[in-house]
Write a protein that holds these residues in place. Structure first.
Motif, PDB file in Angstrom:
ATOM      1  N   VAL A  43      -5.592 -11.680 -40.897  1.00 56.31           N
ATOM      2  CA  VAL A  43      -6.578 -10.850 -40.273  1.00 56.31           C
ATOM      3  C   VAL A  43      -5.977  -9.264 -40.045  1.00 56.31           C
ATOM      4  CG1 VAL A  43      -7.695 -12.733 -38.956  1.00 56.31           C
ATOM      5  CG2 VAL A  43      -6.019 -11.383 -37.961  1.00 56.31           C
ATOM      6  N   CYS A  44      -4.666  -9.116 -40.314  1.00 52.51           N
ATOM      7  CA  CYS A  44      -4.058  -7.825 -40.208  1.00 52.51           C
ATOM      8  C   CYS A  44      -4.527  -6.740 -41.079  1.00 52.51           C
ATOM      9  CB  CYS A  44      -2.664  -7.937 -40.379  1.00 52.51           C
ATOM     10  SG  CYS A  44      -1.709  -6.461 -39.949  1.00 52.51           S
ATOM     11  N   PRO A  45      -5.069  -5.784 -40.544  1.00 46.42           N
ATOM     12  CA  PRO A  45      -5.658  -4.613 -41.594  1.00 46.42           C
ATOM     13  C   PRO A  45      -4.533  -3.684 -42.060  1.00 46.42           C
ATOM     14  CG  PRO A  45      -5.992  -4.058 -39.357  1.00 46.42           C
ATOM     15  CD  PRO A  45      -5.249  -5.273 -39.208  1.00 46.42           C
ATOM     16  N   ILE A  46      -3.220  -3.912 -41.784  1.00 47.51           N
ATOM     17  CA  ILE A  46      -2.040  -3.043 -42.254  1.00 47.51           C
ATOM     18  C   ILE A  46      -1.483  -3.851 -43.134  1.00 47.51           C
ATOM     19  CG2 ILE A  46      -0.212  -1.747 -41.716  1.00 47.51           C
ATOM     20  CD1 ILE A  46      -2.954  -0.561 -40.515  1.00 47.51           C
ATOM     21  N   ASN A  47      -1.293  -3.496 -44.488  1.00 49.90           N
ATOM     22  CA  ASN A  47      -0.495  -4.016 -45.342  1.00 49.90           C
ATOM     23  C   ASN A  47       0.907  -4.377 -45.178  1.00 49.90           C
ATOM     24  OD1 ASN A  47      -1.990  -5.089 -47.836  1.00 49.90           O
ATOM     25  ND2 ASN A  47      -1.416  -3.317 -49.244  1.00 49.90           N
ATOM     26  N   ASN A  48       1.560  -5.267 -45.365  1.00 50.40           N
ATOM     27  CA  ASN A  48       2.851  -5.687 -44.898  1.00 50.40           C
ATOM     28  C   ASN A  48       3.135  -5.349 -43.656  1.00 50.40           C
ATOM     29  OD1 ASN A  48       3.451  -6.769 -47.671  1.00 50.40           O
ATOM     30  ND2 ASN A  48       3.403  -4.530 -48.346  1.00 50.40           N
ATOM     31  N   CYS A  49       2.714  -5.632 -42.628  1.00 47.85           N
ATOM     32  CA  CYS A  49       2.773  -5.455 -41.374  1.00 47.85           C
ATOM     33  C   CYS A  49       3.446  -6.482 -40.508  1.00 47.85           C
ATOM     34  CB  CYS A  49       1.419  -4.982 -40.546  1.00 47.85           C
ATOM     35  SG  CYS A  49       1.821  -4.470 -38.708  1.00 47.85           S
ATOM     36  N   ILE A  50       3.014  -7.817 -41.011  1.00 51.93           N
ATOM     37  CA  ILE A  50       3.416  -8.810 -40.647  1.00 51.93           C
ATOM     38  C   ILE A  50       4.463  -9.732 -41.818  1.00 51.93           C
ATOM     39  CG2 ILE A  50       3.115 -11.142 -39.505  1.00 51.93           C
ATOM     40  CD1 ILE A  50       0.626  -9.704 -38.471  1.00 51.93           C
ATOM     41  N   ILE A  51       5.637  -9.584 -41.655  1.00 50.18           N
ATOM     42  CA  ILE A  51       6.544 -10.112 -42.663  1.00 50.18           C
ATOM     43  C   ILE A  51       7.426 -11.515 -42.091  1.00 50.18           C
ATOM     44  CG2 ILE A  51       6.505  -7.862 -43.864  1.00 50.18           C
ATOM     45  CD1 ILE A  51       9.273  -7.564 -42.525  1.00 50.18           C
ATOM     46  N   PRO A  52       7.801 -12.152 -43.279  1.00 51.53           N
ATOM     47  CA  PRO A  52       8.877 -13.095 -42.896  1.00 51.53           C
ATOM     48  C   PRO A  52       9.980 -12.517 -42.034  1.00 51.53           C
ATOM     49  CG  PRO A  52       8.192 -13.267 -45.161  1.00 51.53           C
ATOM     50  CD  PRO A  52       7.536 -12.172 -44.811  1.00 51.53           C
ATOM     51  N   ASP A  53      10.357 -13.239 -41.001  1.00 48.26           N
ATOM     52  CA  ASP A  53      11.439 -12.785 -40.333  1.00 48.26           C
ATOM     53  C   ASP A  53      12.829 -13.202 -40.929  1.00 48.26           C
ATOM     54  OD1 ASP A  53      13.250 -11.797 -38.161  1.00 48.26           O
ATOM     55  OD2 ASP A  53      12.063 -12.705 -36.548  1.00 48.26           O
ATOM     56  N   PRO A  54      13.498 -12.231 -41.307  1.00 48.27           N
ATOM     57  CA  PRO A  54      14.959 -12.635 -42.063  1.00 48.27           C
ATOM     58  C   PRO A  54      16.032 -13.103 -40.987  1.00 48.27           C
ATOM     59  CG  PRO A  54      14.716 -10.275 -42.158  1.00 48.27           C
ATOM     60  CD  PRO A  54      13.514 -10.786 -41.593  1.00 48.27           C
ATOM     61  N   ALA A  55      15.796 -12.840 -39.811  1.00 49.02           N
ATOM     62  CA  ALA A  55      16.621 -13.187 -38.585  1.00 49.02           C
ATOM     63  C   ALA A  55      16.234 -15.099 -38.172  1.00 49.02           C
ATOM     64  CB  ALA A  55      16.811 -12.477 -37.399  1.00 49.02           C
ATOM     65  N   HIS A  56      15.156 -15.459 -38.691  1.00 46.30           N
ATOM     66  CA  HIS A  56      14.549 -16.740 -38.429  1.00 46.30           C
ATOM     67  C   HIS A  56      14.318 -17.699 -39.330  1.00 46.30           C
ATOM     68  CE1 HIS A  56      14.496 -14.565 -34.541  1.00 46.30           C
ATOM     69  NE2 HIS A  56      15.122 -15.734 -33.925  1.00 46.30           N
ATOM     70  N   ILE A  57      15.078 -18.008 -40.370  1.00 50.90           N
ATOM     71  CA  ILE A  57      14.673 -18.674 -41.551  1.00 50.90           C
ATOM     72  C   ILE A  57      14.538 -20.083 -41.406  1.00 50.90           C
ATOM     73  CG2 ILE A  57      15.513 -19.130 -43.691  1.00 50.90           C
ATOM     74  CD1 ILE A  57      16.991 -16.491 -43.977  1.00 50.90           C
ATOM     75  N   MET A 101      10.157 -20.014 -42.048  1.00 56.45           N
ATOM     76  CA  MET A 101      10.704 -19.021 -41.180  1.00 56.45           C
ATOM     77  C   MET A 101       9.597 -18.336 -40.373  1.00 56.45           C
ATOM     78  SD  MET A 101      11.532 -15.605 -43.838  1.00 56.45           S
ATOM     79  CE  MET A 101      12.635 -16.224 -44.587  1.00 56.45           C
ATOM     80  N   ALA A 102       9.906 -17.829 -39.228  1.00 55.89           N
ATOM     81  CA  ALA A 102       9.054 -17.163 -38.238  1.00 55.89           C
ATOM     82  C   ALA A 102       8.545 -15.888 -38.857  1.00 55.89           C
ATOM     83  CB  ALA A 102       9.600 -17.027 -36.975  1.00 55.89           C
ATOM     84  N   LEU A 103       7.453 -15.201 -38.402  1.00 58.34           N
ATOM     85  CA  LEU A 103       6.961 -13.882 -38.819  1.00 58.34           C
ATOM     86  C   LEU A 103       7.549 -13.008 -37.969  1.00 58.34           C
ATOM     87  CD1 LEU A 103       3.492 -15.284 -40.160  1.00 58.34           C
ATOM     88  CD2 LEU A 103       5.760 -14.865 -41.574  1.00 58.34           C
ATOM     89  N   LEU A 104       7.425 -11.621 -38.351  1.00 61.31           N
ATOM     90  CA  LEU A 104       7.797 -10.456 -37.642  1.00 61.31           C
ATOM     91  C   LEU A 104       6.786  -9.477 -37.952  1.00 61.31           C
ATOM     92  CD1 LEU A 104      10.274  -9.033 -36.101  1.00 61.31           C
ATOM     93  CD2 LEU A 104      10.774  -8.268 -38.508  1.00 61.31           C
ATOM     94  N   ILE A 105       6.449  -8.920 -36.777  1.00 63.10           N
ATOM     95  CA  ILE A 105       5.435  -7.680 -36.615  1.00 63.10           C
ATOM     96  C   ILE A 105       6.255  -6.621 -36.848  1.00 63.10           C
ATOM     97  CG2 ILE A 105       3.692  -6.517 -35.687  1.00 63.10           C
ATOM     98  CD1 ILE A 105       2.693  -9.195 -34.369  1.00 63.10           C
ATOM     99  N   THR A 106       6.101  -5.645 -38.021  1.00 60.22           N
ATOM    100  CA  THR A 106       7.005  -4.606 -37.885  1.00 60.22           C
ATOM    101  C   THR A 106       6.216  -3.202 -37.311  1.00 60.22           C
ATOM    102  OG1 THR A 106       5.546  -3.663 -39.586  1.00 60.22           O
ATOM    103  CG2 THR A 106       7.380  -5.304 -40.489  1.00 60.22           C
ATOM    104  N   ASP A 107       7.101  -2.252 -37.259  1.00 60.51           N
ATOM    105  CA  ASP A 107       6.490  -0.977 -36.677  1.00 60.51           C
ATOM    106  C   ASP A 107       5.479  -0.314 -37.347  1.00 60.51           C
ATOM    107  OD1 ASP A 107       7.779   0.204 -38.728  1.00 60.51           O
ATOM    108  OD2 ASP A 107       9.315   1.221 -37.610  1.00 60.51           O
ATOM    109  N   LYS A 108       4.868  -0.976 -38.300  1.00 63.46           N
ATOM    110  CA  LYS A 108       3.574  -0.671 -38.910  1.00 63.46           C
ATOM    111  C   LYS A 108       2.658  -0.881 -37.906  1.00 63.46           C
ATOM    112  CE  LYS A 108       4.841  -0.947 -43.733  1.00 63.46           C
ATOM    113  NZ  LYS A 108       4.703  -1.103 -44.867  1.00 63.46           N
ATOM    114  N   CYS A 109       2.659  -1.856 -37.056  1.00 60.15           N
ATOM    115  CA  CYS A 109       1.395  -2.315 -36.126  1.00 60.15           C
ATOM    116  C   CYS A 109       0.942  -1.025 -35.411  1.00 60.15           C
ATOM    117  CB  CYS A 109       2.126  -3.260 -35.123  1.00 60.15           C
ATOM    118  SG  CYS A 109       1.120  -3.803 -34.045  1.00 60.15           S
ATOM    119  N   ILE A 110      -0.340  -0.980 -35.563  1.00 62.05           N
ATOM    120  CA  ILE A 110      -1.425   0.035 -34.885  1.00 62.05           C
ATOM    121  C   ILE A 110      -1.944  -0.724 -33.706  1.00 62.05           C
ATOM    122  CG2 ILE A 110      -1.824   1.056 -36.836  1.00 62.05           C
ATOM    123  CD1 ILE A 110      -4.555  -0.311 -36.959  1.00 62.05           C
ATOM    124  N   ASN A 111      -1.507  -1.901 -33.064  1.00 64.72           N
ATOM    125  CA  ASN A 111      -1.891  -2.491 -32.002  1.00 64.72           C
ATOM    126  C   ASN A 111      -3.233  -2.845 -31.838  1.00 64.72           C
ATOM    127  OD1 ASN A 111       0.578  -2.732 -30.942  1.00 64.72           O
ATOM    128  ND2 ASN A 111       0.314  -0.467 -29.917  1.00 64.72           N
TER     129      ASN A 111
END
Length: 84
Positions: free
Chosen positions: A53-67, A1-11
């Motif tokens: 490389v993401c410094p935020i835990n669980n910021c990039i997760i599996p995208d449930p809309a793209h399995i 599945m594709a991955l998804l960046i959540t709103d925890k992202c700090i850019n």
């Protein structure tokens, strides 16, 4: 599945240059992953570099809309690389 960046992202911009498929770009407020280009780094690396490389835990997760199965991800890799 594709991955998804959540709103925890700090850019922080750590993920964008690491993506071998150019699937990550800046969205309206945070970085986004194009599911048509995301292969979870299959064909390139053992695990997704954006997550590594993401410094935020669980910021990039599996995208449930793209399995997608591993076979589908590898097929997408072949197509994106022009190997098909």
């Amino acid at each position: 599945m594709a991955l998804l960046i959540t709103d925890k992202c700090i850019n922080c911009d750590m993920c964008d240059p690491e993506c071998p498929n150019d699937a990550i770009s800046m969205g309206d407020a945070i970085y986004e992953i194009d599911p048509a280009r995301c292969t979870e780094c299959k064909g390139h690396y053992e695990k997704p570099t954006c997550q590594s490389v993401c410094p935020i835990n669980n910021c990039i997760i599996p995208d449930p809309a793209h399995i997608e199965t591993e076979d589908v991800l590898l097929e997408k890799f072949v197509q994106l690389q022009g190997l098909a």
